[in-house]
Scaffold this active site. Structure first.
Site, mmCIF file in Angstrom:
data_model
loop_
_atom_site.group_PDB
_atom_site.id
_atom_site.type_symbol
_atom_site.label_atom_id
_atom_site.label_comp_id
_atom_site.label_asym_id
_atom_site.label_seq_id
_atom_site.Cartn_x
_atom_site.Cartn_y
_atom_site.Cartn_z
ATOM 1 N N TYR A 12 32.854 -13.602 30.176
ATOM 2 C CA TYR A 12 31.716 -14.355 29.638
ATOM 3 C C TYR A 12 30.969 -15.089 30.740
ATOM 4 C CZ TYR A 12 28.914 -17.712 27.041
ATOM 5 O OH TYR A 12 27.862 -18.448 26.557
ATOM 6 N N LYS A 61 20.242 -14.414 21.948
ATOM 7 C CA LYS A 61 19.973 -14.638 20.515
ATOM 8 C C LYS A 61 18.512 -14.714 20.120
ATOM 9 C CE LYS A 61 24.338 -16.947 20.195
ATOM 10 N NZ LYS A 61 24.472 -16.829 21.688
ATOM 11 N N ASN A 118 33.581 -18.163 23.030
ATOM 12 C CA ASN A 118 33.153 -16.861 23.568
ATOM 13 C C ASN A 118 33.346 -15.729 22.565
ATOM 14 O OD1 ASN A 118 32.810 -18.441 25.770
ATOM 15 N ND2 ASN A 118 34.340 -17.444 27.072
ATOM 16 N N SER A 129 -14.789 -11.430 8.690
ATOM 17 C CA SER A 129 -15.221 -12.005 9.963
ATOM 18 C C SER A 129 -15.833 -13.364 9.688
ATOM 19 C CB SER A 129 -16.255 -11.077 10.597
ATOM 20 O OG SER A 129 -17.075 -11.800 11.495
ATOM 21 N N ASN A 162 -12.048 -6.119 7.960
ATOM 22 C CA ASN A 162 -11.301 -5.638 9.134
ATOM 23 C C ASN A 162 -9.863 -5.243 8.805
ATOM 24 O OD1 ASN A 162 -13.540 -6.197 10.764
ATOM 25 N ND2 ASN A 162 -12.906 -8.331 10.989
ATOM 26 N N GLU A 207 -3.826 -3.659 12.762
ATOM 27 C CA GLU A 207 -3.920 -4.021 14.180
ATOM 28 C C GLU A 207 -2.760 -4.928 14.587
ATOM 29 O OE1 GLU A 207 -7.906 -5.552 14.653
ATOM 30 O OE2 GLU A 207 -8.770 -3.609 14.174
ATOM 31 N N GLN A 243 24.180 -16.558 26.470
ATOM 32 C CA GLN A 243 23.601 -17.364 25.393
ATOM 33 C C GLN A 243 22.142 -16.948 25.138
ATOM 34 O OE1 GLN A 243 24.633 -21.608 24.742
ATOM 35 N NE2 GLN A 243 22.568 -22.012 25.483
ATOM 36 N N LYS A 285 -18.257 -7.609 7.336
ATOM 37 C CA LYS A 285 -17.027 -7.024 7.870
ATOM 38 C C LYS A 285 -15.830 -7.102 6.930
ATOM 39 C CE LYS A 285 -16.567 -5.356 11.305
ATOM 40 N NZ LYS A 285 -16.344 -5.810 12.675
ATOM 41 N N THR A 289 -4.988 17.334 17.666
ATOM 42 C CA THR A 289 -4.231 17.195 18.910
ATOM 43 C C THR A 289 -5.237 16.660 19.920
ATOM 44 O OG1 THR A 289 -4.718 19.413 19.717
ATOM 45 C CG2 THR A 289 -2.698 19.180 18.434
ATOM 46 N N HIS A 290 -4.811 15.834 20.824
ATOM 47 C CA HIS A 290 -5.698 15.181 21.796
ATOM 48 C C HIS A 290 -6.849 14.459 21.105
ATOM 49 C CE1 HIS A 290 -3.597 17.682 24.748
ATOM 50 N NE2 HIS A 290 -3.800 18.689 23.905
HETATM 51 N N1 ARG Z 1 26.574 -21.096 22.810
HETATM 52 C C1 ARG Z 1 27.250 -20.118 23.592
HETATM 53 C C2 ARG Z 1 26.649 -18.729 23.457
HETATM 54 O O1 ARG Z 1 25.979 -18.502 22.517
HETATM 55 C C3 ARG Z 1 28.668 -19.995 23.196
HETATM 56 C C4 ARG Z 1 29.459 -20.932 23.936
HETATM 57 C C5 ARG Z 1 30.249 -20.358 24.997
HETATM 58 N N2 ARG Z 1 30.019 -21.227 26.090
HETATM 59 C C6 ARG Z 1 30.865 -21.425 27.050
HETATM 60 N N3 ARG Z 1 30.540 -22.241 27.965
HETATM 61 N N4 ARG Z 1 32.001 -20.812 27.102
HETATM 62 O O2 ARG Z 1 26.852 -17.885 24.298
#
Ligand code: ARG
Length: 460
Positions: free
Chosen positions: A317, A325, A110, A277, A285, A290, A322, A283, A155-156
């Site tokens: 926690y 990420k 954790n 294109s 582009n 974009e 998790q 074309k 503007t606008h």
């Molecule tokens: N892989 C988990 C995370 O990224 C960390 C592990 C913690 N998991 C747990 N069961 N205490 O949050």
């Protein structure tokens, strides 16, 4: 049982559960940070006599071997690894035996995963700042080159007032400057080390959290263990910085798209930043502009996703976390590449002044300036505004410009006004006269560029 935490279990995880539970597919990106964190942790454990020096050396050597193997692609992760922390620890134990079993003393995944993400993000923030510095230097170059080139200010999306191109560049310069400053603030706030918070409440073992914080380059350990493993507000701050900055990029990208349109043709984007294109041979582009405009959507999504994950979660926690990420990684990758693509595209873009000048006769760009001339001879602004408004009406009926109005026509709108009183209303004169602090006059733009360059140089 197979897993390092399997002591109290009688059955292995179901295969579908393993897959659902595992984060190794994405958190392997953190292997360097995870190993750096472990190295600092065991150094501290040895200094505190919680493990022996010999054990700590064995662990550190083992971790470095694993680091090399991962870097060289000799370790292939799989779903049984669960996450990067387990993947490394189990290989360490396999490799060095009993000493390896002491690595996880006085820490938890954790706090470990949070040290990893914070270190990862700190590095990425430094890289993103570098890229923003580069973008700012390209903007300054362009602003200097075009500091006295006149263009249409909108503007606008309607013609408003004449401005200098350099002035417009410096407007974007200010936005990215704030993006950089926001990143610095976020960095400083997140630069505290959660290692040693353990599962949620610290440990009975005599660890030294100040030492690990120092070894890992943090300014201090986090104050409260429970908070350390529970919050993701630093990631959210980063994601909100990314969202704001991507919004800035998308706005400028949008301007590139319409400047590049057949109707405007204000710019020529370099061939190497355009695509063709598959059916229309003629074309060229503005796909990069974009795409940049579109990429902001995923970054907003990344931020909303994490806000939603965190909403209503109780201390401390929870496995929900998790999910912090993938979106973060996506935002880092997207923001980084977007800044670079935009900066390079900008650098290679030519402004077609002859095309821009063709627009100057439309939209009474100097109307406000004429009203201000009237103010200078004592007419209250509201009256001046109305007089020029009536002049516009006459011009529109005659399909002509202010210059083509006769003395009589002007005089019949307001007895105080003569044609001579309009003064010099060339766009150049109008722009040159806007010397109020922060205004568009070339001298003001020069001042803004100088201040901007000093600020940028102080960071490089
Ligand atoms: N892989 C988990 C995370 O990224 C960390 C592990 C913690 N998991 C747990 N069961 N205490 O949050």
């Amino acid at each position: 049982m197979g897993s390092l935490w399997g002591g109290r279990f009688e059955k292995d995880m179901d295969d579908t559960v393993k897959l659902f539970n595992a984060s190794i597919a994405f958190d392997q990106r953190l292997y360097n940070e995870d190993i750096d964190g472990s190295v600092a942790h065991v150094k501290m454990l040895a200094e505190q006599n919680i493990i022996s020096l010999d054990e700590s050396e064995k662990i550190i050597d083992g971790l470095e071997v694993i680091r090399n193997k991962i870097t060289n692609g000799e370790i292939v992760f799989n779903v049984d690894d669960e996450d990067i922390h387990m993947a490394i620890e189990s290989r360490l134990i396999e490799q060095i035996g009993d000493a390896g079993k002491k690595l996880h003393t006085a820490r938890s995944r954790n706090d470990q995963c949070q040290v990893d993400v914070r270190m990862y993000l700190k590095n990425e923030i430094m890289e993103i700042k570098e890229r923003l510095f580069y973008l700012e230097s390209v903007i300054l170059e362009k602003a200097e080159k075009y500091h006295n080139f006149i263009t249409v200010g909108f503007t606008h999306m309607q013609h408003a007032q004449p401005i200098t191109l350099g002035f417009m560049f410096m407007a974007y310069f200010q936005m990215f400057k704030r993006d950089i400053e926001r990143l610095t603030d976020t960095y400083d706030r997140m630069n505290v080390c959660p290692l040693g918070a353990c599962a949620l409440a610290g440990t009975t073992l005599p660890i030294n959290r100040h030492r690990t914080a120092e070894l890992l380059g943090f300014s201090a350990p986090t104050e409260n263990a429970m908070d350390s493993v529970s919050d993701r507000d630093y990631s959210l701050e980063f994601l909100s910085n990314a969202s704001i900055s991507m919004m800035h990029l998308s706005r400028w990208a949008e301007e590139f798209v319409w400047w590049n349109s057949s109707e405007f043709s204000y710019i020529a984007i370099d061939d190497s930043y355009c695509t063709g294109s598959s059916i229309m041979p003629q074309k060229k582009n503005p796909d990069m502009a974009e795409l940049l405009r579109g990429k902001v959507g995923r970054v907003y999504g990344d931020m909303i996703q994490l806000l939603t994950v965190m909403k209503g979660t109780p201390l401390a926690y929870n496995k929900d976390f998790q999910e912090d990420k993938e979106g973060l990684f996506d935002a880092v990758d997207t923001w980084k590449s977007s800044i670079l693509i935009f900066a390079n595209m900008l650098e290679k873009t030519e402004f077609k002044m002859d095309q821009i000048e063709k627009q100057f006769t439309k939209g009474f760009l100097n109307a406000t300036d004429i009203a201000e001339h009237f103010v200078k001879i004592g007419i209250p602004f509201r009256e001046a505004h109305s007089i020029v408004g009536q002049m516009v009406k006459v011009c529109e009926n005659k399909n002509c410009d202010f210059n083509n109005l006769t003395d009589d026509e002007i005089n019949s709108i307001d007895a105080r006004i003569t044609k001579k009183l309009l003064g010099d209303i060339s766009l150049e004169a109008c722009v040159n006269a806007r010397v109020s602090f922060g205004g568009t006059a070339p001298v003001e733009v020069k001042r803004q560029i100088e201040i901007g360059r000093k600020w940028l140089d102080s960071l490089l």
